[in-house]
Design a protein around this motif. Sequence first.
Motif, PDB file in Angstrom:
ATOM      1  N   GLU A  16       0.898  -0.990   0.091  1.00  0.00           N
ATOM      2  CA  GLU A  16       0.102  -0.315   0.098  1.00  0.00           C
ATOM      3  C   GLU A  16       1.015   1.187  -0.225  1.00  0.00           C
ATOM      4  OE1 GLU A  16      -3.411  -0.018   0.101  1.00  0.00           O
ATOM      5  OE2 GLU A  16      -3.494  -1.853  -0.373  1.00  0.00           O
ATOM      6  N   LEU A  17       0.964   1.708  -1.393  1.00  0.00           N
ATOM      7  CA  LEU A  17       1.786   3.082  -1.376  1.00  0.00           C
ATOM      8  C   LEU A  17       1.189   4.285  -1.408  1.00  0.00           C
ATOM      9  CD1 LEU A  17       4.644   0.954  -3.456  1.00  0.00           C
ATOM     10  CD2 LEU A  17       4.226   1.360  -0.730  1.00  0.00           C
ATOM     11  N   GLU A  18       1.930   5.336  -1.331  1.00  0.00           N
ATOM     12  CA  GLU A  18       1.568   6.353  -2.271  1.00  0.00           C
ATOM     13  C   GLU A  18       1.812   6.172  -4.073  1.00  0.00           C
ATOM     14  OE1 GLU A  18      -0.025   9.174  -0.767  1.00  0.00           O
ATOM     15  OE2 GLU A  18       0.801   8.339   1.734  1.00  0.00           O
ATOM     16  N   PRO A  19       0.226   7.087  -4.545  1.00  0.00           N
ATOM     17  CA  PRO A  19       0.513   6.719  -5.973  1.00  0.00           C
ATOM     18  C   PRO A  19       1.951   7.388  -6.604  1.00  0.00           C
ATOM     19  CG  PRO A  19      -1.575   7.619  -5.432  1.00  0.00           C
ATOM     20  CD  PRO A  19      -0.612   7.788  -3.743  1.00  0.00           C
ATOM     21  N   ASP A  20       2.440   8.820  -6.293  1.00  0.00           N
ATOM     22  CA  ASP A  20       3.841   8.942  -6.438  1.00  0.00           C
ATOM     23  C   ASP A  20       4.468   8.201  -6.343  1.00  0.00           C
ATOM     24  OD1 ASP A  20       3.270  10.394  -4.877  1.00  0.00           O
ATOM     25  OD2 ASP A  20       3.774  12.437  -5.045  1.00  0.00           O
ATOM     26  N   MET A  21       4.770   7.256  -5.154  1.00  0.00           N
ATOM     27  CA  MET A  21       6.584   6.758  -4.907  1.00  0.00           C
ATOM     28  C   MET A  21       7.244   5.960  -5.177  1.00  0.00           C
ATOM     29  SD  MET A  21       7.131   4.380  -1.738  1.00  0.00           S
ATOM     30  CE  MET A  21       6.018   5.356  -0.157  1.00  0.00           C
ATOM     31  N   PRO A  22       8.066   6.978  -5.389  1.00  0.00           N
ATOM     32  CA  PRO A  22       9.318   6.089  -6.475  1.00  0.00           C
ATOM     33  C   PRO A  22       9.732   4.775  -6.159  1.00  0.00           C
ATOM     34  CG  PRO A  22      10.332   8.651  -5.244  1.00  0.00           C
ATOM     35  CD  PRO A  22       9.115   7.886  -4.905  1.00  0.00           C
ATOM     36  N   LEU A  23      10.473   4.371  -6.993  1.00  0.00           N
ATOM     37  CA  LEU A  23      10.146   2.755  -6.937  1.00  0.00           C
ATOM     38  C   LEU A  23      11.130   3.214  -5.868  1.00  0.00           C
ATOM     39  CD1 LEU A  23      10.737  -0.442  -7.257  1.00  0.00           C
ATOM     40  CD2 LEU A  23      12.056   0.547  -9.112  1.00  0.00           C
ATOM     41  N   LEU A  24      12.151   3.477  -5.338  1.00  0.00           N
ATOM     42  CA  LEU A  24      13.827   3.976  -4.830  1.00  0.00           C
ATOM     43  C   LEU A  24      13.444   3.106  -3.418  1.00  0.00           C
ATOM     44  CD1 LEU A  24      16.924   3.723  -4.058  1.00  0.00           C
ATOM     45  CD2 LEU A  24      16.729   6.519  -4.050  1.00  0.00           C
ATOM     46  N   TYR A  25      12.035   4.489  -2.872  1.00  0.00           N
ATOM     47  CA  TYR A  25      11.497   4.054  -1.290  1.00  0.00           C
ATOM     48  C   TYR A  25      11.331   3.217  -0.738  1.00  0.00           C
ATOM     49  CZ  TYR A  25      12.849   9.604  -1.871  1.00  0.00           C
ATOM     50  OH  TYR A  25      12.537  10.401  -1.343  1.00  0.00           O
ATOM     51  N   ALA A  26      10.334   2.745  -2.117  1.00  0.00           N
ATOM     52  CA  ALA A  26       9.426   1.203  -1.928  1.00  0.00           C
ATOM     53  C   ALA A  26      10.011   0.245  -1.668  1.00  0.00           C
ATOM     54  CB  ALA A  26       8.428   1.094  -2.844  1.00  0.00           C
ATOM     55  N   LEU A  27      11.762   0.284  -2.695  1.00  0.00           N
ATOM     56  CA  LEU A  27      12.810  -0.695  -2.368  1.00  0.00           C
ATOM     57  C   LEU A  27      12.772  -0.815  -0.735  1.00  0.00           C
ATOM     58  CD1 LEU A  27      14.598  -0.885  -5.586  1.00  0.00           C
ATOM     59  CD2 LEU A  27      12.634  -2.406  -4.680  1.00  0.00           C
ATOM     60  N   ASN A  29      12.144   1.376   1.866  1.00  0.00           N
ATOM     61  CA  ASN A  29      11.547   1.688   3.011  1.00  0.00           C
ATOM     62  C   ASN A  29      10.338   0.711   3.340  1.00  0.00           C
ATOM     63  OD1 ASN A  29      12.793   3.448   3.357  1.00  0.00           O
ATOM     64  ND2 ASN A  29      11.798   5.296   2.223  1.00  0.00           N
ATOM     65  N   HIS A  30      10.519  -0.076   2.282  1.00  0.00           N
ATOM     66  CA  HIS A  30       9.064  -1.086   2.931  1.00  0.00           C
ATOM     67  C   HIS A  30       9.373  -2.990   2.174  1.00  0.00           C
ATOM     68  CE1 HIS A  30       5.620   1.661   2.370  1.00  0.00           C
ATOM     69  NE2 HIS A  30       6.486   2.438   1.918  1.00  0.00           N
ATOM     70  N   LEU A  31      10.598  -3.517   1.058  1.00  0.00           N
ATOM     71  CA  LEU A  31      10.924  -4.766   1.366  1.00  0.00           C
ATOM     72  C   LEU A  31      12.192  -4.616   1.676  1.00  0.00           C
ATOM     73  CD1 LEU A  31       9.338  -4.622  -2.052  1.00  0.00           C
ATOM     74  CD2 LEU A  31       8.868  -5.347   0.016  1.00  0.00           C
ATOM     75  N   GLY A  32      13.189  -3.471   2.866  1.00  0.00           N
ATOM     76  CA  GLY A  32      14.062  -4.053   3.187  1.00  0.00           C
ATOM     77  C   GLY A  32      15.326  -4.440   2.249  1.00  0.00           C
ATOM     78  N   LEU A  33      15.246  -4.006   1.227  1.00  0.00           N
ATOM     79  CA  LEU A  33      16.537  -4.087  -0.342  1.00  0.00           C
ATOM     80  C   LEU A  33      16.773  -2.707  -0.492  1.00  0.00           C
ATOM     81  CD1 LEU A  33      14.438  -5.804  -3.109  1.00  0.00           C
ATOM     82  CD2 LEU A  33      15.691  -6.765  -1.154  1.00  0.00           C
ATOM     83  N   ASN A  34      18.276  -2.593   0.420  1.00  0.00           N
ATOM     84  CA  ASN A  34      19.003  -1.531   1.024  1.00  0.00           C
ATOM     85  C   ASN A  34      20.280  -1.413  -0.496  1.00  0.00           C
ATOM     86  OD1 ASN A  34      17.631  -0.697   2.805  1.00  0.00           O
ATOM     87  ND2 ASN A  34      18.361  -1.955   4.172  1.00  0.00           N
ATOM     88  N   GLY A  35      20.255  -2.030  -1.137  1.00  0.00           N
ATOM     89  CA  GLY A  35      21.473  -2.096  -1.640  1.00  0.00           C
ATOM     90  C   GLY A  35      20.877  -0.626  -2.933  1.00  0.00           C
ATOM     91  N   ALA A  36      20.134  -0.357  -3.590  1.00  0.00           N
ATOM     92  CA  ALA A  36      20.120   1.015  -4.284  1.00  0.00           C
ATOM     93  C   ALA A  36      19.516   1.666  -3.062  1.00  0.00           C
ATOM     94  CB  ALA A  36      18.934   1.444  -5.121  1.00  0.00           C
ATOM     95  N   LYS A  37      21.047   3.263  -3.574  1.00  0.00           N
ATOM     96  CA  LYS A  37      21.361   4.312  -2.401  1.00  0.00           C
ATOM     97  C   LYS A  37      20.443   5.554  -3.215  1.00  0.00           C
ATOM     98  CE  LYS A  37      24.221   2.097   0.059  1.00  0.00           C
ATOM     99  NZ  LYS A  37      22.783   0.657   0.306  1.00  0.00           N
ATOM    100  N   TYR A  38      20.220   6.480  -2.690  1.00  0.00           N
ATOM    101  CA  TYR A  38      19.540   7.910  -2.764  1.00  0.00           C
ATOM    102  C   TYR A  38      20.549   8.509  -2.851  1.00  0.00           C
ATOM    103  CZ  TYR A  38      17.782  12.109  -2.602  1.00  0.00           C
ATOM    104  OH  TYR A  38      16.824  13.640  -3.245  1.00  0.00           O
ATOM    105  N   GLY A  39      20.949   9.090  -4.013  1.00  0.00           N
ATOM    106  CA  GLY A  39      22.449  10.479  -4.577  1.00  0.00           C
ATOM    107  C   GLY A  39      21.877  11.478  -4.901  1.00  0.00           C
ATOM    108  N   CYS A  40      20.627  11.847  -5.473  1.00  0.00           N
ATOM    109  CA  CYS A  40      20.637  12.934  -6.073  1.00  0.00           C
ATOM    110  C   CYS A  40      19.720  13.137  -6.099  1.00  0.00           C
ATOM    111  CB  CYS A  40      21.849  13.554  -7.467  1.00  0.00           C
ATOM    112  SG  CYS A  40      20.783  12.131  -8.785  1.00  0.00           S
ATOM    113  N   GLY A  41      19.104  11.996  -6.427  1.00  0.00           N
ATOM    114  CA  GLY A  41      17.560  12.622  -6.130  1.00  0.00           C
ATOM    115  C   GLY A  41      16.721  12.807  -7.856  1.00  0.00           C
ATOM    116  N   LEU A  42      17.200  13.027  -8.711  1.00  0.00           N
ATOM    117  CA  LEU A  42      17.192  13.809 -10.156  1.00  0.00           C
ATOM    118  C   LEU A  42      17.768  12.872 -11.391  1.00  0.00           C
ATOM    119  CD1 LEU A  42      18.877  17.215  -9.112  1.00  0.00           C
ATOM    120  CD2 LEU A  42      16.240  17.044  -9.007  1.00  0.00           C
TER     121      LEU A  42
END
Length: 157
Positions: A16-27, A29-42
């Motif tokens: 259950e996610l906000e409609p515009d949630m980026p995949l990175l946050y779902a991976l 924050n919701h699935l505990g898959l922390n390999g992909a990192k937040y870098g620039c957000g752009l």
Amino acid sequence: MTHVTLNVNGSAHGLELEPDMPLLYALRNHLGLNGAKYGCGLGQCGACTVIVEDQPVFACLTPCTGLEGKQIRTVEGLGTAEQPGALQKAFIDKQAAQCGYCIAGMLMRAQALLERNPTPDESTIRQYMAGNLCRCGTHLRIIEAISVVSKQNGRAA
């Protein structure tokens, strides 16, 4: 909130996610898959790169709602610490990581390249990898590691 089923590394996850949630946050924050990192957000650094279907994408820019029914792969799907995939092993052998922040994204972009073109030459590797940045400056070792797998693929053919 919107119900979204994401197929990540071969497993379906109903979220259950906000409609515009980026995949990175779902991976992360919701699935505990922390390999992909937040870098620039752009979508300019590539630290968040994952593979959707057969394309490398910036997970920080890709909304989850467009991913129903698509195959998503993260670095966690390439191998394990005990049994790294061929590309992961080459990165380890060539010491392609320094701080390691960019490496998951680098691995995923390189994996997408090698699946599309198993034996790219160095020029092709350099061009394809240009979308991912390494602030530590290990680009030469990263290219070397990808070249090792390319040569292995050439011998296997």
